[in-house]
Design a protein around this motif. Structure first.
Motif, PDB file in Angstrom:
ATOM      1  N   ARG A  69       7.144  12.035 -15.643  1.00 51.71           N
ATOM      2  CA  ARG A  69       7.079  11.295 -14.311  1.00 51.71           C
ATOM      3  C   ARG A  69       5.566  11.561 -13.890  1.00 51.71           C
ATOM      4  NH1 ARG A  69      11.505   8.186 -13.721  1.00 51.71           N
ATOM      5  NH2 ARG A  69      13.368   9.031 -14.292  1.00 51.71           N
ATOM      6  N   VAL A  70       5.012  10.831 -12.894  1.00 49.66           N
ATOM      7  CA  VAL A  70       3.652  11.365 -12.290  1.00 49.66           C
ATOM      8  C   VAL A  70       4.061  11.443 -10.543  1.00 49.66           C
ATOM      9  CG1 VAL A  70       1.342  10.635 -11.928  1.00 49.66           C
ATOM     10  CG2 VAL A  70       2.519  10.245 -14.147  1.00 49.66           C
ATOM     11  N   GLU A  71       3.606  12.576 -10.277  1.00 47.93           N
ATOM     12  CA  GLU A  71       3.818  12.589  -8.821  1.00 47.93           C
ATOM     13  C   GLU A  71       2.350  12.530  -8.228  1.00 47.93           C
ATOM     14  OE1 GLU A  71       6.117  15.841  -6.855  1.00 47.93           O
ATOM     15  OE2 GLU A  71       4.188  16.159  -6.013  1.00 47.93           O
ATOM     16  N   ILE A  72       2.148  11.953  -7.186  1.00 51.48           N
ATOM     17  CA  ILE A  72       0.862  11.891  -6.482  1.00 51.48           C
ATOM     18  C   ILE A  72       0.677  13.045  -5.568  1.00 51.48           C
ATOM     19  CG2 ILE A  72      -0.909  10.577  -5.195  1.00 51.48           C
ATOM     20  CD1 ILE A  72       0.914   7.805  -6.406  1.00 51.48           C
ATOM     21  N   GLN A  73      -0.493  13.865  -5.595  1.00 54.45           N
ATOM     22  CA  GLN A  73      -0.375  14.922  -4.734  1.00 54.45           C
ATOM     23  C   GLN A  73      -1.390  14.787  -3.821  1.00 54.45           C
ATOM     24  OE1 GLN A  73      -0.699  18.206  -7.701  1.00 54.45           O
ATOM     25  NE2 GLN A  73       1.601  18.702  -7.130  1.00 54.45           N
ATOM     26  N   LYS A  74      -2.365  13.976  -3.974  1.00 60.97           N
ATOM     27  CA  LYS A  74      -3.446  13.514  -3.010  1.00 60.97           C
ATOM     28  C   LYS A  74      -3.968  12.283  -3.090  1.00 60.97           C
ATOM     29  CE  LYS A  74      -7.614  15.699  -1.082  1.00 60.97           C
ATOM     30  NZ  LYS A  74      -8.593  16.643  -0.972  1.00 60.97           N
ATOM     31  N   ALA A  75      -3.988  11.565  -1.956  1.00 59.43           N
ATOM     32  CA  ALA A  75      -4.547  10.260  -1.843  1.00 59.43           C
ATOM     33  C   ALA A  75      -4.866   9.663  -0.529  1.00 59.43           C
ATOM     34  CB  ALA A  75      -3.429   9.184  -2.357  1.00 59.43           C
ATOM     35  N   THR A  76      -5.734   8.617  -0.472  1.00 60.09           N
ATOM     36  CA  THR A  76      -5.953   8.178   0.665  1.00 60.09           C
ATOM     37  C   THR A  76      -5.699   6.711   0.886  1.00 60.09           C
ATOM     38  OG1 THR A  76      -8.300   7.904   0.190  1.00 60.09           O
ATOM     39  CG2 THR A  76      -7.856  10.031   1.486  1.00 60.09           C
ATOM     40  N   PHE A  77      -5.809   6.276   2.127  1.00 58.63           N
ATOM     41  CA  PHE A  77      -5.530   4.857   2.470  1.00 58.63           C
ATOM     42  C   PHE A  77      -6.891   4.241   2.253  1.00 58.63           C
ATOM     43  CE2 PHE A  77      -1.865   6.591   4.740  1.00 58.63           C
ATOM     44  CZ  PHE A  77      -0.803   5.662   4.054  1.00 58.63           C
ATOM     45  N   GLU A  78      -6.986   3.086   1.458  1.00 58.19           N
ATOM     46  CA  GLU A  78      -8.231   2.444   1.204  1.00 58.19           C
ATOM     47  C   GLU A  78      -8.470   1.679   2.660  1.00 58.19           C
ATOM     48  OE1 GLU A  78     -10.260   1.774  -2.389  1.00 58.19           O
ATOM     49  OE2 GLU A  78      -8.171   1.642  -3.258  1.00 58.19           O
ATOM     50  N   LYS A  79      -9.651   1.666   3.165  1.00 55.40           N
ATOM     51  CA  LYS A  79      -9.824   0.920   4.433  1.00 55.40           C
ATOM     52  C   LYS A  79      -9.867  -0.745   4.347  1.00 55.40           C
ATOM     53  CE  LYS A  79     -12.461   4.335   6.836  1.00 55.40           C
ATOM     54  NZ  LYS A  79     -13.514   5.017   6.724  1.00 55.40           N
ATOM     55  N   LYS A  80     -10.452  -0.970   3.163  1.00 59.43           N
ATOM     56  CA  LYS A  80     -10.515  -2.594   3.203  1.00 59.43           C
ATOM     57  C   LYS A  80      -9.522  -3.343   2.598  1.00 59.43           C
ATOM     58  CE  LYS A  80     -14.406  -6.014   3.016  1.00 59.43           C
ATOM     59  NZ  LYS A  80     -15.657  -6.183   2.648  1.00 59.43           N
ATOM     60  N   SER A  81      -8.614  -3.788   3.147  1.00 61.77           N
ATOM     61  CA  SER A  81      -7.661  -4.705   2.652  1.00 61.77           C
ATOM     62  C   SER A  81      -7.634  -6.157   3.152  1.00 61.77           C
ATOM     63  CB  SER A  81      -6.122  -4.037   2.808  1.00 61.77           C
ATOM     64  OG  SER A  81      -6.069  -4.363   4.437  1.00 61.77           O
ATOM     65  N   THR A  82      -7.210  -7.094   2.394  1.00 58.63           N
ATOM     66  CA  THR A  82      -7.366  -8.313   2.619  1.00 58.63           C
ATOM     67  C   THR A  82      -6.305  -8.670   3.936  1.00 58.63           C
ATOM     68  OG1 THR A  82      -6.254  -9.084   0.803  1.00 58.63           O
ATOM     69  CG2 THR A  82      -8.710  -9.250   0.653  1.00 58.63           C
TER      70      THR A  82
END
Lengths: 195, 195
Positions: free
Chosen positions: B70-83
């Motif tokens: 399994r893969v756990e995400i330990q660090k991430a950010t919301f990307e600004k530009k969405s449609t």
């Protein structure tokens, strides 16, 4: 062998071969599709996007940076059930597809396309959208666009390249757009959708 | 006041009022749209999905659970530009929309719809897709479907409910599907797209 600053020795021949096998144009298959989509968008040809990977956010932390409030995700997991990689609009048609590549000489449809993805693409087709898969054969350096309807009720799991030659549309690769799949899509729309 | 097991006292009147103001049906606006989409999908009416939020994964950790990797995400950010929030296919039309709600008596188009989202919806419309926004006025408990073309080149920022009464299609709410926007969409397709 090259000595890297971190003392990791890398066998360049092996690395280069790997890169060359994997990708003749210095770009992965996905990157080439993304590049084509960017070209279509920039040149006002089509609006087709890669869908973001569904991620379930479990824990976040707020902090300030340059007087702006920012959010960092500290824990998240990939959600299992996604539909397909790409969708969008072209010439008024709803476009939805999954892109896969294989190093084998046959394409294993069952191991490459989940049952729910196949059902999703069939549903899209039923509702008047254009659902297909793009398959890249690394061994042959050939890519094909296959309408999902061509494998509806198709029970075989292994599809040989001859199957694609007969039932799919080959994507001609070029130096500007690399994987210029919209021309193959045009052929499909003309043949099947009066497009 | 109710004493909760964690000793947090909650002012029920205030909480309830908040819930009632926000949402007459015990569900948020987004949940009601998702519920409508699930209904349309389950009943084979339309394939319309909420797009996943674009997240940039920065650090992952692999681990084993029940003999599966399994893969756990330990660090991430919301990307600004969405449609936009939603897209899909209905009656062969490419559907793309953003859903917003306001507690004010006017809808501020500039603060609620980013410039790139407006351009995106206009682009969709130009390529033969159906781009619109759904706006929910909490104060009036009324929701409207507004074709993006109605505000193309429109310079005003504040849109009063009278503007929606005149230029948009009201979404009738019911107890089964709650925000049954496909009927409003049918009217739009009939009027503008020969649908």
């Amino acid at each position: 062998m090259i000595g890297y600053p971190n003392n990791k020795n890398v066998n360049t021949t092996k690395s280069l071969n790997h890169v060359l096998n994997y990708n003749q144009k210095g770009m992965s298959f996905e990157e080439r599709i993304n590049k084509a989509n960017t070209y279509y968008l920039d040149n006002d040809i089509a609006h087709i996007y890669k869908k973001p990977t569904p991620i379930k956010v479990l824990k976040t932390k707020q902090y300030n940076q340059n007087f702006q409030r920012r959010v960092e995700i500290q824990k998240a997991t990939f959600e299992k059930k996604s539909t397909t990689d790409y969708n969008g609009v072209y010439k008024g048609f709803y476009i939805d597809f999954e892109a896969k590549e294989t190093k084998y000489k046959s394409f294993n449809i069952k191991s490459n396309l989940h049952h729910h993805q196949r059902k999703h693409l069939e549903g899209i087709s039923k509702h008047g959208g254009v659902g297909f898969i793009i398959v890249n054969f690394i061994a042959y350096d050939r890519a094909f666009l296959l309408n999902i309807n061509e494998i509806k009720n198709y029970e075989q799991s292994l599809l040989k390249i001859e199957f694609f030659e007969e039932n799919a549309i080959e994507i001609k690769q070029n130096k500007t757009i690399y994987l210029d799949y919209i021309k193959a899509l045009d052929k499909l729309l003309k043949k099947e959708y009066n497009g």
